[in-house]
Design a protein around this motif. Structure first.
Motif, PDB file in Angstrom:
ATOM      1  N   ALA A   1       0.820  -1.209   0.000  1.00  0.00           N
ATOM      2  CA  ALA A   1       0.000   0.000   0.000  1.00  0.00           C
ATOM      3  C   ALA A   1       0.853   1.257   0.000  1.00  0.00           C
ATOM      4  N   SER A   2       1.960   1.239   0.756  1.00  0.00           N
ATOM      5  CA  SER A   2       2.836   2.409   0.800  1.00  0.00           C
ATOM      6  C   SER A   2       3.519   2.660  -0.538  1.00  0.00           C
ATOM      7  N   LEU A   3       3.796   1.569  -1.290  1.00  0.00           N
ATOM      8  CA  LEU A   3       4.430   1.742  -2.598  1.00  0.00           C
ATOM      9  C   LEU A   3       3.450   2.264  -3.636  1.00  0.00           C
ATOM     10  N   SER A   4       2.187   1.816  -3.562  1.00  0.00           N
ATOM     11  CA  SER A   4       1.202   2.254  -4.547  1.00  0.00           C
ATOM     12  C   SER A   4       0.614   3.620  -4.228  1.00  0.00           C
ATOM     13  N   ASN A   5       0.444   3.919  -2.927  1.00  0.00           N
ATOM     14  CA  ASN A   5      -0.123   5.206  -2.509  1.00  0.00           C
ATOM     15  C   ASN A   5       0.809   5.855  -1.503  1.00  0.00           C
ATOM     16  N   PRO A   6       1.646   6.768  -1.936  1.00  0.00           N
ATOM     17  CA  PRO A   6       2.550   7.443  -0.998  1.00  0.00           C
ATOM     18  C   PRO A   6       1.776   8.175   0.088  1.00  0.00           C
ATOM     19  N   ASN A   7       2.355   8.263   1.251  1.00  0.00           N
ATOM     20  CA  ASN A   7       1.715   8.914   2.387  1.00  0.00           C
ATOM     21  C   ASN A   7       1.571  10.410   2.144  1.00  0.00           C
ATOM     22  N   PRO A   8       0.328  10.955   2.154  1.00  0.00           N
ATOM     23  CA  PRO A   8       0.162  12.393   1.923  1.00  0.00           C
ATOM     24  C   PRO A   8       0.867  13.251   2.961  1.00  0.00           C
ATOM     25  N   GLU A   9       0.920  12.773   4.211  1.00  0.00           N
ATOM     26  CA  GLU A   9       1.588  13.561   5.247  1.00  0.00           C
ATOM     27  C   GLU A   9       3.070  13.717   4.929  1.00  0.00           C
TER      28      GLU A   9
END
Length: 309
Positions: A205-213
Protein backbone atom coordinates in the motif's frame (compact mmCIF):
# COMPACT_ATOMS: atom_id res chain seq x y z
CA UNK A 1 25.15 -25.70 -1.16
CA UNK A 2 23.21 -27.71 1.42
CA UNK A 3 26.03 -29.80 2.80
CA UNK A 4 24.52 -29.70 6.31
CA UNK A 5 21.63 -31.84 5.09
CA UNK A 6 24.04 -34.46 3.78
CA UNK A 7 25.96 -34.48 7.06
CA UNK A 8 22.85 -35.04 9.15
CA UNK A 9 21.64 -37.66 6.74
CA UNK A 10 24.94 -39.52 6.78
CA UNK A 11 25.11 -39.31 10.56
CA UNK A 12 21.60 -40.66 10.95
CA UNK A 13 22.28 -43.46 8.53
CA UNK A 14 25.58 -44.37 10.17
CA UNK A 15 24.20 -44.47 13.69
CA UNK A 16 23.02 -48.03 13.29
CA UNK A 17 19.35 -47.21 13.91
CA UNK A 18 18.30 -49.09 10.72
CA UNK A 19 19.85 -52.39 9.67
CA UNK A 20 20.79 -53.04 6.07
CA UNK A 21 19.26 -56.41 5.33
CA UNK A 22 20.11 -57.14 1.70
CA UNK A 23 23.11 -57.06 -0.64
CA UNK A 24 21.34 -54.50 -2.84
CA UNK A 25 20.89 -52.19 0.13
CA UNK A 26 24.57 -52.55 0.99
CA UNK A 27 25.56 -51.70 -2.57
CA UNK A 28 23.33 -48.63 -2.71
CA UNK A 29 24.54 -47.51 0.71
CA UNK A 30 28.08 -47.65 -0.67
CA UNK A 31 26.98 -45.37 -3.49
CA UNK A 32 25.57 -42.94 -0.93
CA UNK A 33 28.86 -42.89 1.00
CA UNK A 34 30.87 -42.36 -2.17
CA UNK A 35 28.57 -39.58 -3.38
CA UNK A 36 28.84 -37.76 -0.04
CA UNK A 37 32.62 -38.09 -0.13
CA UNK A 38 32.80 -36.70 -3.66
CA UNK A 39 30.48 -33.84 -2.72
CA UNK A 40 31.84 -32.74 0.64
CA UNK A 41 35.45 -33.90 0.75
CA UNK A 42 36.77 -34.04 -2.80
CA UNK A 43 34.48 -31.29 -4.17
CA UNK A 44 34.06 -33.32 -7.34
CA UNK A 45 30.42 -32.46 -7.99
CA UNK A 46 30.11 -34.23 -11.31
CA UNK A 47 31.43 -37.46 -9.81
CA UNK A 48 28.96 -37.08 -6.94
CA UNK A 49 26.09 -36.66 -9.42
CA UNK A 50 27.18 -39.66 -11.46
CA UNK A 51 27.42 -41.80 -8.31
CA UNK A 52 23.90 -40.78 -7.26
CA UNK A 53 22.56 -41.73 -10.69
CA UNK A 54 24.18 -45.17 -10.48
CA UNK A 55 22.73 -45.71 -7.03
CA UNK A 56 19.25 -44.72 -8.18
CA UNK A 57 19.52 -47.08 -11.14
CA UNK A 58 20.41 -49.90 -8.74
CA UNK A 59 17.35 -49.13 -6.66
CA UNK A 60 15.01 -49.03 -9.64
CA UNK A 61 16.30 -52.37 -10.94
CA UNK A 62 15.94 -54.10 -7.59
CA UNK A 63 13.14 -56.69 -7.43
CA UNK A 64 12.99 -57.16 -3.67
CA UNK A 65 9.52 -56.68 -2.18
CA UNK A 66 9.97 -57.18 1.57
CA UNK A 67 8.39 -54.56 3.83
CA UNK A 68 11.67 -53.83 5.54
CA UNK A 69 13.36 -53.39 2.17
CA UNK A 70 10.61 -51.04 1.00
CA UNK A 71 11.32 -48.85 4.04
CA UNK A 72 15.04 -48.93 3.40
CA UNK A 73 14.46 -48.35 -0.31
CA UNK A 74 12.68 -45.08 0.43
CA UNK A 75 15.42 -43.91 2.78
CA UNK A 76 18.21 -44.66 0.31
CA UNK A 77 16.31 -43.07 -2.56
CA UNK A 78 15.78 -39.91 -0.52
CA UNK A 79 19.47 -39.83 0.46
CA UNK A 80 20.68 -40.19 -3.14
CA UNK A 81 18.19 -37.58 -4.36
CA UNK A 82 19.29 -35.05 -1.72
CA UNK A 83 22.97 -35.47 -2.59
CA UNK A 84 22.10 -35.27 -6.30
CA UNK A 85 20.23 -31.97 -5.75
CA UNK A 86 23.25 -30.53 -4.00
CA UNK A 87 25.54 -31.67 -6.82
CA UNK A 88 23.26 -30.11 -9.48
CA UNK A 89 23.18 -26.86 -7.54
CA UNK A 90 26.95 -26.76 -7.26
CA UNK A 91 27.25 -27.44 -11.00
CA UNK A 92 24.83 -24.54 -11.66
CA UNK A 93 22.34 -26.95 -13.21
CA UNK A 94 19.55 -26.00 -10.81
CA UNK A 95 17.02 -25.58 -13.64
CA UNK A 96 16.82 -29.34 -14.00
CA UNK A 97 16.39 -30.15 -10.31
CA UNK A 98 12.60 -30.31 -10.19
CA UNK A 99 12.44 -32.29 -13.42
CA UNK A 100 14.99 -34.81 -12.12
CA UNK A 101 13.10 -35.21 -8.85
CA UNK A 102 9.82 -35.82 -10.70
CA UNK A 103 11.53 -38.45 -12.84
CA UNK A 104 12.51 -40.34 -9.69
CA UNK A 105 9.20 -40.10 -7.82
CA UNK A 106 6.70 -39.85 -10.68
CA UNK A 107 4.26 -37.40 -9.08
CA UNK A 108 4.76 -34.26 -7.04
CA UNK A 109 2.55 -35.63 -4.24
CA UNK A 110 4.90 -38.59 -3.71
CA UNK A 111 8.03 -36.51 -3.10
CA UNK A 112 9.27 -36.68 0.52
CA UNK A 113 9.01 -33.54 2.64
CA UNK A 114 12.79 -33.17 2.98
CA UNK A 115 13.23 -33.03 -0.78
CA UNK A 116 10.38 -30.55 -1.21
CA UNK A 117 12.03 -28.32 1.39
CA UNK A 118 15.35 -28.45 -0.44
CA UNK A 119 13.70 -27.63 -3.77
CA UNK A 120 11.95 -24.61 -2.23
CA UNK A 121 15.18 -23.29 -0.74
CA UNK A 122 17.06 -23.84 -3.99
CA UNK A 123 14.59 -22.03 -6.23
CA UNK A 124 14.18 -19.23 -3.69
CA UNK A 125 17.97 -18.86 -3.66
CA UNK A 126 18.01 -18.28 -7.42
CA UNK A 127 14.87 -16.09 -7.24
CA UNK A 128 12.67 -18.49 -9.21
CA UNK A 129 9.80 -18.86 -6.74
CA UNK A 130 7.16 -19.22 -9.45
CA UNK A 131 8.65 -22.56 -10.49
CA UNK A 132 7.76 -24.10 -7.13
CA UNK A 133 4.50 -22.28 -6.38
CA UNK A 134 2.03 -24.67 -8.03
CA UNK A 135 4.08 -27.76 -7.21
CA UNK A 136 4.21 -26.98 -3.49
CA UNK A 137 0.53 -26.07 -3.43
CA UNK A 138 -0.38 -29.47 -4.93
CA UNK A 139 1.93 -31.24 -2.49
CA UNK A 140 0.39 -29.50 0.53
CA UNK A 141 -3.18 -30.28 -0.53
CA UNK A 142 -2.40 -33.99 -0.80
CA UNK A 143 -3.97 -35.60 2.27
CA UNK A 144 -1.33 -38.35 2.35
CA UNK A 145 1.44 -35.83 3.04
CA UNK A 146 -0.19 -34.30 6.12
CA UNK A 147 1.15 -37.11 8.29
CA UNK A 148 4.78 -36.47 7.31
CA UNK A 149 6.97 -34.89 9.98
CA UNK A 150 8.10 -32.09 7.69
CA UNK A 151 4.63 -31.06 6.52
CA UNK A 152 4.47 -27.99 8.78
CA UNK A 153 7.92 -26.85 7.66
CA UNK A 154 6.92 -27.07 4.00
CA UNK A 155 3.80 -25.02 4.71
CA UNK A 156 5.86 -22.38 6.52
CA UNK A 157 8.34 -22.15 3.65
CA UNK A 158 5.43 -21.88 1.23
CA UNK A 159 3.99 -18.88 3.07
CA UNK A 160 7.22 -17.13 4.04
CA UNK A 161 9.39 -17.67 0.96
CA UNK A 162 6.94 -18.07 -1.92
CA UNK A 163 3.53 -16.45 -1.45
CA UNK A 164 4.48 -13.37 0.57
CA UNK A 165 7.59 -12.36 -1.45
CA UNK A 166 5.57 -12.82 -4.66
CA UNK A 167 2.90 -10.47 -3.32
CA UNK A 168 0.24 -13.21 -3.20
CA UNK A 169 -1.11 -12.04 0.15
CA UNK A 170 -4.75 -12.87 -0.56
CA UNK A 171 -3.79 -16.42 -1.49
CA UNK A 172 -1.69 -16.64 1.67
CA UNK A 173 -4.68 -15.60 3.80
CA UNK A 174 -6.87 -18.18 2.08
CA UNK A 175 -4.28 -20.85 2.77
CA UNK A 176 -4.13 -19.92 6.45
CA UNK A 177 -7.91 -20.18 6.78
CA UNK A 178 -8.35 -23.43 4.85
CA UNK A 179 -8.27 -26.91 6.39
CA UNK A 180 -4.68 -27.50 5.24
CA UNK A 181 -3.49 -24.35 6.96
CA UNK A 182 -5.22 -25.30 10.21
CA UNK A 183 -3.52 -28.69 10.13
CA UNK A 184 -0.09 -27.29 9.27
CA UNK A 185 0.09 -24.44 11.79
CA UNK A 186 -0.54 -23.99 15.46
CA UNK A 187 -2.42 -20.92 16.59
CA UNK A 188 0.79 -19.06 17.39
CA UNK A 189 2.24 -19.95 13.99
CA UNK A 190 -0.93 -18.76 12.27
CA UNK A 191 -0.75 -15.42 14.10
CA UNK A 192 2.90 -14.99 13.12
CA UNK A 193 2.07 -15.74 9.49
CA UNK A 194 -0.86 -13.33 9.67
CA UNK A 195 1.45 -10.57 10.91
CA UNK A 196 3.86 -11.29 8.06
CA UNK A 197 1.05 -10.98 5.52
CA UNK A 198 -0.18 -7.73 7.11
CA UNK A 199 3.30 -6.23 6.91
CA UNK A 200 3.51 -7.13 3.23
CA UNK A 201 0.09 -5.54 2.60
CA UNK A 202 1.21 -2.34 4.30
CA UNK A 203 4.38 -2.32 2.22
CA UNK A 204 2.40 -2.77 -0.99
CA UNK A 205 0.00 0.00 0.00
CA UNK A 206 2.84 2.41 0.80
CA UNK A 207 4.43 1.74 -2.60
CA UNK A 208 1.20 2.25 -4.55
CA UNK A 209 -0.12 5.21 -2.51
CA UNK A 210 2.55 7.44 -1.00
CA UNK A 211 1.72 8.91 2.39
CA UNK A 212 0.16 12.39 1.92
CA UNK A 213 1.59 13.56 5.25
CA UNK A 214 5.08 12.75 4.03
CA UNK A 215 4.47 14.76 0.86
CA UNK A 216 3.26 17.73 2.91
CA UNK A 217 6.27 17.55 5.20
CA UNK A 218 8.65 17.35 2.25
CA UNK A 219 6.95 20.34 0.59
CA UNK A 220 7.09 22.36 3.79
CA UNK A 221 10.78 21.59 4.22
CA UNK A 222 11.46 22.67 0.63
CA UNK A 223 9.60 25.96 1.11
CA UNK A 224 11.44 26.58 4.39
CA UNK A 225 14.79 26.01 2.66
CA UNK A 226 13.88 28.47 -0.08
CA UNK A 227 12.93 31.09 2.52
CA UNK A 228 16.28 30.67 4.25
CA UNK A 229 18.07 31.06 0.91
CA UNK A 230 16.20 34.27 0.14
CA UNK A 231 16.98 35.68 3.58
CA UNK A 232 20.66 34.90 3.05
CA UNK A 233 20.64 36.58 -0.36
CA UNK A 234 18.93 39.65 1.06
CA UNK A 235 21.59 39.89 3.78
CA UNK A 236 24.33 39.67 1.16
CA UNK A 237 22.64 42.40 -0.87
CA UNK A 238 22.39 44.69 2.15
CA UNK A 239 26.04 44.12 3.01
CA UNK A 240 27.06 44.83 -0.57
CA UNK A 241 24.96 47.97 -0.58
CA UNK A 242 26.68 49.26 2.54
CA UNK A 243 30.11 48.61 1.04
CA UNK A 244 29.20 50.42 -2.13
CA UNK A 245 27.76 53.32 -0.18
CA UNK A 246 31.08 53.78 1.60
CA UNK A 247 32.97 53.69 -1.67
CA UNK A 248 30.47 55.80 -3.59
CA UNK A 249 32.58 58.95 -3.10
CA UNK A 250 35.25 57.44 -5.33
CA UNK A 251 32.84 56.25 -8.01
CA UNK A 252 32.07 58.45 -10.97
CA UNK A 253 28.38 58.93 -11.88
CA UNK A 254 28.77 56.71 -14.97
CA UNK A 255 30.18 53.88 -12.86
CA UNK A 256 27.46 54.41 -10.28
CA UNK A 257 24.80 53.72 -12.88
CA UNK A 258 26.61 50.52 -13.83
CA UNK A 259 26.72 49.41 -10.24
CA UNK A 260 23.02 50.11 -9.85
CA UNK A 261 22.28 48.13 -13.00
CA UNK A 262 24.44 45.22 -11.77
CA UNK A 263 22.63 45.16 -8.43
CA UNK A 264 19.28 45.18 -10.18
CA UNK A 265 20.29 42.28 -12.42
CA UNK A 266 21.70 40.38 -9.45
CA UNK A 267 18.45 40.80 -7.55
CA UNK A 268 16.33 39.71 -10.52
CA UNK A 269 18.55 36.73 -11.24
CA UNK A 270 19.04 35.34 -7.74
CA UNK A 271 15.75 36.27 -6.08
CA UNK A 272 13.19 36.35 -8.88
CA UNK A 273 14.70 33.77 -11.21
CA UNK A 274 15.53 30.17 -10.34
CA UNK A 275 19.29 29.73 -10.98
CA UNK A 276 18.72 26.03 -11.67
CA UNK A 277 16.69 26.75 -14.79
CA UNK A 278 18.60 26.42 -18.08
CA UNK A 279 17.23 29.78 -19.18
CA UNK A 280 19.11 31.42 -16.32
CA UNK A 281 22.57 30.37 -17.56
CA UNK A 282 23.03 33.21 -20.12
CA UNK A 283 22.08 35.71 -17.42
CA UNK A 284 24.75 34.28 -15.14
CA UNK A 285 27.48 34.69 -17.76
CA UNK A 286 26.40 38.24 -18.61
CA UNK A 287 26.22 39.19 -14.95
CA UNK A 288 29.68 37.77 -14.32
CA UNK A 289 31.16 39.82 -17.15
CA UNK A 290 29.35 42.98 -16.05
CA UNK A 291 30.46 42.63 -12.43
CA UNK A 292 34.06 41.98 -13.51
CA UNK A 293 34.07 45.11 -15.68
CA UNK A 294 32.48 47.17 -12.89
CA UNK A 295 35.06 45.98 -10.36
CA UNK A 296 37.95 46.90 -12.65
CA UNK A 297 36.45 50.34 -13.28
CA UNK A 298 35.74 51.07 -9.61
CA UNK A 299 38.79 49.76 -7.84
CA UNK A 300 41.48 49.56 -10.50
CA UNK A 301 42.67 53.17 -10.05
CA UNK A 302 42.66 52.78 -6.26
CA UNK A 303 45.07 49.83 -6.36
CA UNK A 304 47.33 51.52 -8.90
CA UNK A 305 47.41 54.68 -6.77
CA UNK A 306 48.51 52.65 -3.70
CA UNK A 307 51.20 50.97 -5.77
CA UNK A 308 52.60 54.35 -6.85
CA UNK A 309 52.69 55.56 -3.23
Amino acid sequence: MWSSSSVSLAAGRGSGSVRLISPTACTVATHVDSAIEYLMVKKDFQAALDTCERGLESLSSSGEQEDSWCLKHGELKTALTIVGIQALAELNQWRGVLTSVLQQFGEIEKIPAKIIQMCILLYVKVDERAVMKNAVCDWLHCSGNMSQSGFSTVAELYIRHILVPMGQTSEALEFLDCDVGRVAFTEEQRQAAQCLVDLQNEKNASLSNPNPEFVVVATTASVSQQDKLRQWLNSIMRLLHRGLSVASVRIRPFCRRRVFLALLLLYLLLVRVDPALPSAFPWLFRLHGLLKQTWNTMFGPYYRANARN
